[in-house]
Design a protein around this motif. Structure first.
Motif, PDB file in Angstrom:
ATOM      1  N   CYS A   1      20.734 -24.961  18.150  1.00 33.81           N
ATOM      2  CA  CYS A   1      19.947 -25.770  19.097  1.00 33.81           C
ATOM      3  C   CYS A   1      19.822 -27.211  18.613  1.00 33.81           C
TER       4      CYS A   1
ATOM      5  N   ASN B   1      15.476 -27.081  28.132  1.00 38.97           N
ATOM      6  CA  ASN B   1      14.916 -25.890  27.481  1.00 38.97           C
ATOM      7  C   ASN B   1      15.988 -25.163  26.675  1.00 38.97           C
ATOM      8  N   TYR B   2      17.173 -25.035  27.261  1.00 33.99           N
ATOM      9  CA  TYR B   2      18.281 -24.326  26.603  1.00 33.99           C
ATOM     10  C   TYR B   2      18.733 -25.065  25.339  1.00 33.99           C
TER      11      TYR B   2
ATOM     12  N   CYS C   1      15.742 -24.467  22.586  1.00 27.11           N
ATOM     13  CA  CYS C   1      15.427 -23.132  22.048  1.00 27.11           C
ATOM     14  C   CYS C   1      16.472 -22.073  22.366  1.00 27.11           C
TER      15      CYS C   1
ATOM     16  N   LYS D   1      17.245 -20.705  25.157  1.00 25.18           N
ATOM     17  CA  LYS D   1      16.815 -19.709  26.140  1.00 25.18           C
ATOM     18  C   LYS D   1      16.824 -20.295  27.545  1.00 25.18           C
TER      19      LYS D   1
ATOM     20  N   ASP E   1      13.567 -16.429  30.118  1.00 21.96           N
ATOM     21  CA  ASP E   1      13.431 -15.762  28.817  1.00 21.96           C
ATOM     22  C   ASP E   1      12.408 -16.432  27.910  1.00 21.96           C
TER      23      ASP E   1
ATOM     24  N   TYR F   1      10.404 -23.482  25.704  1.00 22.66           N
ATOM     25  CA  TYR F   1      10.230 -24.165  24.420  1.00 22.66           C
ATOM     26  C   TYR F   1       8.757 -24.518  24.208  1.00 22.66           C
TER      27      TYR F   1
END
Length: 379
Positions: free
Chosen positions: A94, A198-199, A202, A204, A208, A211
């Motif tokens: 990340c 967000n991906y 973190c 995700k 799911d 952050y």
């Protein structure tokens, strides 16, 4: 394939196939040796690729050939040497806040240009595999440039539709309206930016988990990914401002260099000619404004051969001012005013010019009509 397309494509020798399903290959120009990307598309909006070819946006692959025949589009576009954001995350994990902020800043500034097109162009597929990165990569550092690629699913916003007719998007990154609930617009790409942020931070998707290591960033992600588009950021510029205010772009902002980097938000309220900060434009605009102000303040007006004076002289001068000063504001789409006038929203230049002319003439007549009514009442 007709002879013209065959002839133009014959200058490019295929090197390797990148994605068979999407009809994407690497090709080399037989004379210059330059490498390009060749695409054969059956799902596309040619008007978008025509505009991209003309506009030459920074940090979007340049289009060099754009040919259509029997429902198939043949493209030759710039080869971006780098890695996708997806590959970067697989290799380095990340991103930290600084690197993620820089990626979002590049994308926001690119989307601003697309969304300000009349009518707006919506990418509709913001995801890690459609983001190309260039730089000397190290974990969380080394990102120099960020490109937005793959406009196969992009569409031009149609104000007369109330929902998308084709359900297109990548599961997890696509906004709810892309599944037929309403029509995609600029806020659809805002949703994609929120999921992407967000991906990156973190690893995700929103479903799911969001952050949570930085409260203000978490709030930005939550707002950008609201189910109701009205509750999201309404523009890429607004989302970028929120990130800058949250302080996560302090260091990033100085590093990002776009050829036509957007100016501060307040500059959009400046009169035409002064919004981009270009010296020549400002000089020409200043001459125009000074000339009309001088003309309107000094012009002599006669009524039945007798010069007017006092209040009605200044009323007449104000009418002249209103008739002509509006022209540069309307013709330069001040504050996106074209969004409210059907003809000038047309992607075809001829209809746009017709609309500009008709609305300008209509404005002249409206001002004169109001003036005559006022004059009849008070004189």
């Amino acid at each position: 394939m007709n002879l013209e397309i065959q002839s133009r494509l014959s200058f490019y020798r295929r090197l390797e196939e990148v994605e068979h399903k999407k009809g994407i290959s690497l090709v080399r120009h037989i004379e210059t040796g330059q490498i390009y990307v060749e695409k054969v598309l059956t799902q596309y909006d040619k008007s978008i690729y025509d505009w991209l070819q003309q506009s030459k946006l920074p940090y979007v692959p340049q289009i060099y050939e754009c040919m259509e025949e029997d429902g198939t589009l043949y493209l030759i576009e710039e080869y971006i040497q780098g890695i996708t954001l997806e590959t970067y995350i697989e290799q380095f994990g990340c991103l930290d806040l600084d690197a993620a902020g820089r990626v979002i800043e590049y994308l926001c500034r690119t989307l601003e240009k697309l969304h300000r097109h009349i009518p707006p162009i919506v990418h509709r597929d913001i995801k890690p595999t459609n983001i190309m990165l260039q730089g000397d990569f190290k974990k969380g550092h080394g990102i120099v440039s960020v490109y937005l690629i793959d406009f196969n699913t992009a569409r031009v916003f149609d104000a007369e539709r109330n929902r998308d007719t084709e359900l297109i998007g990548t599961r997890g990154f696509a906004a709810p309206e892309q599944y037929g609930f309403s029509q995609s617009d600029a806020r659809t790409d805002i949703y994609g930016l929120g999921v992407l942020l967000n991906y990156m931070l973190c690893g995700k998707l929103i479903r799911d988990g969001i952050y949570a290591d930085h409260q203000e960033v978490s709030q930005i992600i939550r707002k950008a990914t609201q189910i109701d588009p009205e509750k999201r950021y309404q523009t890429a510029e607004e989302m970028l401002d929120a990130m800058q205010q949250s302080m996560i772009l302090d260091e990033a902002t100085d590093k990002v260099s776009l050829n036509d980097k957007s100016r501060p938000a307040w500059t959009r309220f400046l009169p035409p000619g002064f919004r981009e900060g270009k010296i020549l434009n400002m000089v020409v605009a200043a001459i125009y404004y000074i000339f009309w102000m001088y003309f309107c303040l000094t012009v002599e007006v006669k009524d039945h051969g007798e010069p007017l004076s006092g209040t009605w002289l200044y009323v007449n001068r104000f009418v002249y001012f209103m008739m002509f000063i509006i022209t540069p504001f309307f013709w330069n789409n001040y504050l996106d005013v074209w969004n409210y006038f059907p003809l000038v929203r047309s992607p075809k230049k001829i209809w746009k010019l017709v609309g500009l002319f008709l609305y300008t003439v209509a404005w002249f007549f409206l001002v004169m009509f109001v003036f005559v009514i006022v004059e009849d009442i008070f004189r």
